[in-house]
Design an enzyme around this catalytic site. Sequence first.
Site: not given
Length: 348
Positions: A207, A264
Amino acid sequence: MKRDAGQGVSRSPRGDSRVCVLGAGSWGTALALHLARLGDPVALWARNERTAAVLQGERENVAYLAGQRFPPSLEVTGQLSEALREASLVLFVVPAQHCRPVFRAAIPHLSIEADLVIASKGIEEHSLLRLTEVLAQEAGGEAGRRATVLSGPSFAAEVAKGDPTAVVVASEDEGAAARVQERVSRGNLRAYRSRDPVGVEVAGALKNVVAIATGIAEGLGYGTNTRAALITRGMAEIARLGSRLGGRPETFAGLAGAGDLILTCTGALSRNRSVGLEVGRGRPLREVLAGMRMVAEGVATARAAVALARRHDVDMPIASKVHAVLFEGTTPQEAVADLLSRPLREEQ
């Protein structure tokens, strides 16, 4: 050579509740604060003894979490053996590329009954191993099998502040995962249990690469349409590689997958998004990294992700373009043009 778990880990008595957190960065400090506020005696280990003395004296981590005072039950030390003494719960929270030497140094001081938690996110660049695999190489296969991975959408500053947060703890050893879940699921933090450490580790590492991509797009001036496309297609890439490596599809739709990816890629506190943002604005990567206090794990992970994709013949165009921008001299504008000009296909 792999070490037998009985040889690599000492058989010292298990402490009643003592916790050791290895790594005094923002995330390690936040986890230490969380556990200490719940009444557990916590030892927070800093690699630099001078840093440890400053933290112990000031009773807060001014560099990373200013204003969050240490409870009396939180002690800071630069001595690894002292930090690990009789700890029943050990959390490894050092940058992924530095995990192996910390694992190696910690092994002689670990109780064989201690629950081991890896809260770092990344893939070892030179070996392409997940961190549980690195631990297994250093401490023996049994230690790697019963290790627990802690991941999910959890900015350190918000955990330290006391914001309600949900994470995942994953292990092949269901008993270990259940014990860790019980220890950390108090106060503002709730942990869900998983039997898929592979999927959780892969999602937590990759990610960060997608977050760099969304930051680059934002730095170029693109809006939320572009961000949504990158998040969605980035999730597809993560799931493809994660499934090929043995992860479960449902993991990538959960907290460790979609949850952490969304946070994120969109949160102002994301260091990987921030790296991408500055690169997208035209700053050289070396200059961006030189100005950062914290480690952006996605930079090293981009190399590992592309290498793993090639090894396993998995299509990862976004990760490949992030790699091209960071390391191959491709401009962000060229990377966007290349992604948009790829052959048309059915969504998968």
